[in-house]
Scaffold this motif. Structure first.
Motif, PDB file in Angstrom:
ATOM      1  N   TYR A   1      11.643 -39.331 -23.557  1.00  0.00           N
ATOM      2  CA  TYR A   1      10.220 -39.069 -23.743  1.00  0.00           C
ATOM      3  C   TYR A   1      10.034 -37.922 -24.716  1.00  0.00           C
ATOM      4  CZ  TYR A   1       9.072 -42.150 -19.893  1.00  0.00           C
ATOM      5  OH  TYR A   1       8.923 -43.237 -19.096  1.00  0.00           O
ATOM      6  N   SER A   2       9.056 -38.049 -25.583  1.00  0.00           N
ATOM      7  CA  SER A   2       8.721 -36.968 -26.508  1.00  0.00           C
ATOM      8  C   SER A   2       7.977 -35.883 -25.747  1.00  0.00           C
ATOM      9  CB  SER A   2       7.854 -37.494 -27.643  1.00  0.00           C
ATOM     10  OG  SER A   2       6.577 -37.831 -27.144  1.00  0.00           O
ATOM     11  N   ALA A   3       7.716 -34.764 -26.413  1.00  0.00           N
ATOM     12  CA  ALA A   3       6.981 -33.674 -25.780  1.00  0.00           C
ATOM     13  C   ALA A   3       5.586 -34.132 -25.363  1.00  0.00           C
ATOM     14  CB  ALA A   3       6.889 -32.484 -26.722  1.00  0.00           C
TER      15      ALA A   3
ATOM     16  N   GLY B   1       4.882 -37.116 -24.260  1.00  0.00           N
ATOM     17  CA  GLY B   1       4.983 -38.152 -23.241  1.00  0.00           C
ATOM     18  C   GLY B   1       5.204 -39.550 -23.788  1.00  0.00           C
ATOM     19  N   GLU B   2       5.385 -39.687 -25.114  1.00  0.00           N
ATOM     20  CA  GLU B   2       5.648 -41.004 -25.698  1.00  0.00           C
ATOM     21  C   GLU B   2       7.119 -41.357 -25.511  1.00  0.00           C
ATOM     22  OE1 GLU B   2       4.467 -41.169 -29.785  1.00  0.00           O
ATOM     23  OE2 GLU B   2       2.811 -39.784 -29.410  1.00  0.00           O
ATOM     24  N   LEU B   3       7.398 -42.635 -25.364  1.00  0.00           N
ATOM     25  CA  LEU B   3       8.760 -43.097 -25.185  1.00  0.00           C
ATOM     26  C   LEU B   3       9.421 -43.264 -26.547  1.00  0.00           C
ATOM     27  CD1 LEU B   3      10.737 -43.968 -22.971  1.00  0.00           C
ATOM     28  CD2 LEU B   3       9.963 -46.299 -23.305  1.00  0.00           C
ATOM     29  N   LEU B   4      10.516 -42.539 -26.776  1.00  0.00           N
ATOM     30  CA  LEU B   4      11.258 -42.642 -28.027  1.00  0.00           C
ATOM     31  C   LEU B   4      12.427 -43.587 -27.809  1.00  0.00           C
ATOM     32  CD1 LEU B   4      11.438 -38.836 -28.921  1.00  0.00           C
ATOM     33  CD2 LEU B   4       9.783 -40.512 -29.730  1.00  0.00           C
ATOM     34  N   THR B   5      12.522 -44.630 -28.633  1.00  0.00           N
ATOM     35  CA  THR B   5      13.592 -45.605 -28.447  1.00  0.00           C
ATOM     36  C   THR B   5      14.507 -45.703 -29.646  1.00  0.00           C
ATOM     37  OG1 THR B   5      12.129 -47.346 -29.229  1.00  0.00           O
ATOM     38  CG2 THR B   5      12.261 -47.017 -26.846  1.00  0.00           C
ATOM     39  N   SER B   6      14.279 -44.928 -30.678  1.00  0.00           N
ATOM     40  CA  SER B   6      15.152 -44.942 -31.844  1.00  0.00           C
ATOM     41  C   SER B   6      16.540 -44.492 -31.417  1.00  0.00           C
ATOM     42  CB  SER B   6      14.609 -43.996 -32.921  1.00  0.00           C
ATOM     43  OG  SER B   6      15.530 -43.899 -33.970  1.00  0.00           O
ATOM     44  N   THR B   7      17.563 -45.083 -32.007  1.00  0.00           N
ATOM     45  CA  THR B   7      18.916 -44.793 -31.539  1.00  0.00           C
ATOM     46  C   THR B   7      19.401 -43.413 -31.909  1.00  0.00           C
ATOM     47  OG1 THR B   7      19.767 -45.858 -33.513  1.00  0.00           O
ATOM     48  CG2 THR B   7      19.657 -47.185 -31.506  1.00  0.00           C
ATOM     49  N   THR B   8      18.969 -42.848 -33.037  1.00  0.00           N
ATOM     50  CA  THR B   8      19.527 -41.556 -33.401  1.00  0.00           C
ATOM     51  C   THR B   8      18.480 -40.519 -33.755  1.00  0.00           C
ATOM     52  OG1 THR B   8      19.826 -42.323 -35.659  1.00  0.00           O
ATOM     53  CG2 THR B   8      21.739 -42.449 -34.213  1.00  0.00           C
TER      54      THR B   8
ATOM     55  N   ASP C   1      15.060 -39.825 -33.880  1.00  0.00           N
ATOM     56  CA  ASP C   1      14.011 -39.279 -33.017  1.00  0.00           C
ATOM     57  C   ASP C   1      14.587 -38.663 -31.749  1.00  0.00           C
ATOM     58  OD1 ASP C   1      12.145 -40.156 -34.824  1.00  0.00           O
ATOM     59  OD2 ASP C   1      11.671 -42.004 -33.743  1.00  0.00           O
ATOM     60  N   ILE C   2      15.548 -39.340 -31.144  1.00  0.00           N
ATOM     61  CA  ILE C   2      16.102 -38.863 -29.883  1.00  0.00           C
ATOM     62  C   ILE C   2      16.883 -37.575 -30.088  1.00  0.00           C
ATOM     63  CG2 ILE C   2      17.746 -39.410 -28.053  1.00  0.00           C
ATOM     64  CD1 ILE C   2      16.776 -42.316 -28.257  1.00  0.00           C
ATOM     65  N   VAL C   3      17.702 -37.524 -31.115  1.00  0.00           N
ATOM     66  CA  VAL C   3      18.469 -36.302 -31.393  1.00  0.00           C
ATOM     67  C   VAL C   3      17.520 -35.158 -31.711  1.00  0.00           C
ATOM     68  CG1 VAL C   3      20.106 -35.230 -32.984  1.00  0.00           C
ATOM     69  CG2 VAL C   3      20.555 -37.512 -32.110  1.00  0.00           C
ATOM     70  N   GLY C   4      16.484 -35.437 -32.487  1.00  0.00           N
ATOM     71  CA  GLY C   4      15.496 -34.413 -32.798  1.00  0.00           C
ATOM     72  C   GLY C   4      14.795 -33.895 -31.562  1.00  0.00           C
ATOM     73  N   ARG C   5      14.488 -34.804 -30.639  1.00  0.00           N
ATOM     74  CA  ARG C   5      13.829 -34.388 -29.392  1.00  0.00           C
ATOM     75  C   ARG C   5      14.745 -33.514 -28.556  1.00  0.00           C
ATOM     76  NH1 ARG C   5      10.828 -31.862 -26.512  1.00  0.00           N
ATOM     77  NH2 ARG C   5      10.420 -32.594 -24.422  1.00  0.00           N
TER      78      ARG C   5
ATOM     79  N   LYS D   1      14.885 -30.068 -30.117  1.00  0.00           N
ATOM     80  CA  LYS D   1      13.672 -29.304 -29.830  1.00  0.00           C
ATOM     81  C   LYS D   1      13.652 -28.841 -28.384  1.00  0.00           C
ATOM     82  CE  LYS D   1       9.249 -28.192 -30.653  1.00  0.00           C
ATOM     83  NZ  LYS D   1       9.123 -26.835 -30.234  1.00  0.00           N
ATOM     84  N   TYR D   2      14.088 -29.696 -27.466  1.00  0.00           N
ATOM     85  CA  TYR D   2      14.102 -29.347 -26.051  1.00  0.00           C
ATOM     86  C   TYR D   2      14.987 -28.131 -25.804  1.00  0.00           C
ATOM     87  CZ  TYR D   2      15.331 -29.512 -21.120  1.00  0.00           C
ATOM     88  OH  TYR D   2      15.564 -29.169 -19.816  1.00  0.00           O
ATOM     89  N   PHE D   3      16.204 -28.149 -26.363  1.00  0.00           N
ATOM     90  CA  PHE D   3      17.120 -27.043 -26.119  1.00  0.00           C
ATOM     91  C   PHE D   3      16.701 -25.782 -26.872  1.00  0.00           C
ATOM     92  CE2 PHE D   3      19.960 -30.384 -24.542  1.00  0.00           C
ATOM     93  CZ  PHE D   3      20.256 -29.810 -23.310  1.00  0.00           C
TER      94      PHE D   3
END
Length: 150
Positions: free
Chosen positions: A69-71, A73-80, A82-86, A89-91
């Motif tokens: 989930y993005s900040a 609340g959207e569901l990110l399903t890209s394999t690399t 968007d998810i790595v970027g999220r 950002k989280y850490f």
């Protein structure tokens, strides 16, 4: 091998590595033999099973798509990307907080803490680390301690 560094340990490591390689080779051979036998036994569906196996082997290892989930609340399903970027950002937010409480807020939080635990009690427990092994002492002070209260 790395811990000992002796020639005997190196020799045992090489023998274990060779034994593992032999075991893997034997297992792969056995699986392919079983596949061949299954193809011979059920010749009617052998063609279908054969081509399914070929397609699976050509694809290689398939990795499942992870979702995060993005900040917002959207569901990110890209394999690399968007998810790595999220995760990055989280850490960053976790390790470099920007919303630190001010001293006044931190002191106001101290008044909300259970007053039955005093500074003297905390000092006593911290100076006697052998008592920490007992569950009762730490259970009593654990909820009251936080970085904003120290």
């Amino acid at each position: 091998m790395l811990a000992c560094g002796t020639p005997d340990a190196v020799d045992r490591y090489r023998q274990a590595k060779q034994a593992a390689a032999r075991t893997v080779l034997e297992a792969k051979t056995r699986v392919w033999e079983e596949f061949g036998e299954a193809m011979e036994e059920d010749y009617r569906s052998a063609s279908k099973r054969f081509w399914q196996t070929v397609r699976r082997l050509r694809r290689g290892k398939q990795y499942s798509a992870n979702t995060v989930y993005s900040a917002g609340g959207e569901l990110l399903t890209s394999t690399t990307g968007d998810i790595v970027g999220r995760w990055k950002k989280y850490f960053e937010d976790l390790l470099n907080p920007t919303d630190l409480p001010s001293n006044e807020e931190a002191e106001a939080g101290v008044s909300e803490v259970d007053s039955s635990i005093t500074q003297a009690k905390v000092t006593e427990v911290v100076q006697a680390p052998l008592q920490w092994q007992g569950a009762g002492v730490m259970d009593e002070i654990r909820p009251a301690l936080s970085t904003s209260n120290l």
